[in-house]
Design an enzyme around this catalytic site. Structure first.
Site, PDB file in Angstrom:
ATOM      1  N   GLU A  40       0.844  -1.207   0.000  1.00 14.92           N
ATOM      2  CA  GLU A  40       0.000   0.000   0.000  1.00 14.92           C
ATOM      3  C   GLU A  40       0.881   1.261   0.000  1.00 14.92           C
ATOM      4  O   GLU A  40       1.968   1.267   0.576  1.00 14.92           O
ATOM      5  CB  GLU A  40      -0.875  -0.017   1.261  1.00 14.92           C
ATOM      6  CG  GLU A  40      -1.893   1.120   1.315  1.00 14.92           C
ATOM      7  CD  GLU A  40      -2.812   1.040   2.538  1.00 14.92           C
ATOM      8  OE1 GLU A  40      -2.437   0.395   3.538  1.00 14.92           O
ATOM      9  OE2 GLU A  40      -3.907   1.633   2.476  1.00 14.92           O
ATOM     10  N   LYS A 114      -9.358   1.781  -2.947  1.00 11.89           N
ATOM     11  CA  LYS A 114      -9.647   1.188  -1.630  1.00 11.89           C
ATOM     12  C   LYS A 114     -11.020   1.637  -1.131  1.00 11.89           C
ATOM     13  O   LYS A 114     -11.325   2.835  -1.111  1.00 11.89           O
ATOM     14  CB  LYS A 114      -8.564   1.626  -0.646  1.00 11.89           C
ATOM     15  CG  LYS A 114      -8.685   1.057   0.750  1.00 11.89           C
ATOM     16  CD  LYS A 114      -7.542   1.594   1.630  1.00 11.89           C
ATOM     17  CE  LYS A 114      -7.532   0.966   3.018  1.00 11.89           C
ATOM     18  NZ  LYS A 114      -6.440   1.548   3.862  1.00 11.89           N
ATOM     19  N   CYS A 155      -5.386  -3.434   2.225  1.00 12.36           N
ATOM     20  CA  CYS A 155      -5.208  -3.252   3.670  1.00 12.36           C
ATOM     21  C   CYS A 155      -6.491  -3.430   4.496  1.00 12.36           C
ATOM     22  O   CYS A 155      -6.964  -4.543   4.660  1.00 12.36           O
ATOM     23  CB  CYS A 155      -4.545  -1.891   3.923  1.00 12.36           C
ATOM     24  SG  CYS A 155      -3.755  -1.729   5.544  1.00 12.36           S
TER      25      CYS A 155
HETATM   26  O1  LIG Z   1      -2.537   6.705   5.188  1.00 11.12           O
HETATM   27  C1  LIG Z   1      -1.861   6.266   4.245  1.00 11.12           C
HETATM   28  O2  LIG Z   1      -0.798   6.752   3.862  1.00 11.12           O
HETATM   29  C2  LIG Z   1      -2.366   5.078   3.498  1.00 11.12           C
HETATM   30  N1  LIG Z   1      -3.319   4.343   4.223  1.00 11.12           N
HETATM   31  C3  LIG Z   1      -2.992   3.491   5.202  1.00 11.12           C
HETATM   32  O3  LIG Z   1      -1.849   3.270   5.542  1.00 11.12           O
HETATM   33  C4  LIG Z   1      -4.148   2.862   5.875  1.00 11.12           C
HETATM   34  C5  LIG Z   1      -4.898   3.940   6.612  1.00 11.12           C
HETATM   35  S1  LIG Z   1      -3.939   4.809   7.824  1.00 11.12           S
HETATM   36  N2  LIG Z   1      -3.760   1.799   6.767  1.00 11.12           N
HETATM   37  C6  LIG Z   1      -4.571   0.768   7.003  1.00 11.12           C
HETATM   38  O4  LIG Z   1      -5.621   0.600   6.381  1.00 11.12           O
HETATM   39  C7  LIG Z   1      -4.122  -0.179   8.100  1.00 11.12           C
HETATM   40  C8  LIG Z   1      -5.233  -1.109   8.559  1.00 11.12           C
HETATM   41  C9  LIG Z   1      -4.863  -1.808   9.805  1.00 11.12           C
HETATM   42  O5  LIG Z   1      -3.762  -1.700  10.314  1.00 11.12           O
HETATM   43  C10 LIG Z   1      -5.854  -2.685  10.454  1.00 11.12           C
HETATM   44  O6  LIG Z   1      -6.905  -2.992   9.842  1.00 11.12           O
HETATM   45  O7  LIG Z   1      -5.604  -3.093  11.597  1.00 11.12           O
END
Ligand SMILES: O=C(O)CNC(=O)[C@H](CS)NC(=O)CCC(=O)C(=O)O
Length: 277
Positions: A40, A114, A155
């Site tokens: 990601e 996503k 993710c």
């Molecule tokens: O923000 C960004 O740069 C890109 N997006 C992410 O990294 C995203 C949102 S912060 N991360 C996840 O979805 C982790 C999910 C997870 O860790 C869980 O489901 O427990």
């Protein structure tokens, strides 16, 4: 078909990340991979919206995507850019968290935005509000390839089992879950959720991940859990990349999908849920 998962510690500098990915793509192709997958937000890990606005581009004008397409074409490999953060079409001001499947001629064969946003307070010190920066997509995507159909996810989507069931019932052989998993949830949830999705669907589950400590942004250090995993269609872990960045190869056998589904055909045994109304 040999696949390679690239485990990255992407910085907030897309040009530097492009050079890293290009070098790893060459290494993966040298090891015989015909399909390479990245985590990601491979182009930029940043929680600083102003910085993102300054360095990110719309899909069609993004040098990171262009450089990856060029390298994939030069090597003749399929490339899943697990996701890239790109500017959306106006008037949407938030970015898209987009997974792109690039063919061996460099053409973009499929794109998936996503759908589920990680708006979660994992603990008092670890909170995320992805929907403040990213606009969610609203459609699932199954990409056809000569080596089988790929169900594209990203993710946090991992926690919504019905998406994976729908992709598998529509014909997916491989489910992709490129991630930047949080250190607060990873140790307890990451591997069992991925194994569950494989067991429920009889698909290969390929999950390339961000790892380690990323450049500090807006006074906050971002850490990710690592452990890129590949799960076979029976639910066994066939690759665990640990916590260092690198290129990690595995072999996909279409017969393993057919075998798992013959032994355990639960994908064809759905019953409607009645009685709750
Ligand atoms: O923000 C960004 O740069 C890109 N997006 C992410 O990294 C995203 C949102 S912060 N991360 C996840 O979805 C982790 C999910 C997870 O860790 C869980 O489901 O427990």
């Amino acid at each position: 078909m040999r696949a390679a998962l690239l485990q990255l510690t992407s910085s907030d500098d897309p040009a530097a990340n492009l050079e890293t990915v290009r070098a790893m793509l060459r290494e993966a192709a040298g090891q015989g991979a015909g399909l390479v997958l990245t985590p990601e937000v491979s182009n930029c890990v940043s929680m600083d919206r102003a910085h993102q606005r300054a360095v990110l581009r719309p899909e069609g004008a993004d040098p990171f995507i262009a450089g990856c397409r060029e390298e994939a074409a030069a090597l003749g490999v399929w490339l899943l850019l697990g996701s890239v953060a790109v500017k959306s079409d106006p008037p949407e001001e938030r970015f898209a968290n987009r997974s792109l499947l690039i063919g061996p001629d460099g053409a973009i064969m499929a794109r998936y935005d996503k759908m589920h946003m990680f708006d979660v307070a994992v603990s008092e010190t670890e909170t995320y509000r992805e929907s403040a920066g990213f606009a969610p997509g609203d459609r699932a995507v199954l990409a056809q390839t000569p080596f089988g159909a790929i169900g594209m996810t990203v993710c946090y989507d991992l926690r919504f089992a019905y998406l994976y069931r729908a992709l598998a019932q529509a014909g997916a052989m491989v489910l992709t879950v490129p991630s930047a998993f949080s250190p607060g949830t990873g140790p307890d949830h990451w591997q069992p959720l991925l194994q569950a999705r494989a067991i429920e669907t009889g698909c290969y589950v390929l999950a390339p991940a961000q790892t380690g400590t990323h450049a500090a942004q807006a006074g906050r250090t971002r850490k990710t859990y690592g452990h890129s995993l590949a799960i076979d269609p029976w639910g066994r872990v066939i690759l665990d990349a640990g916590t260092e960045p690198g290129v990690f190869c595995l072999d996909l056998d279409p017969e393993a999908v057919a075998d798992a589904r013959r032994r355990l055909p639960s994908l064809t045994h759905d019953r409607p849920v009645r009685g709750l109304a």
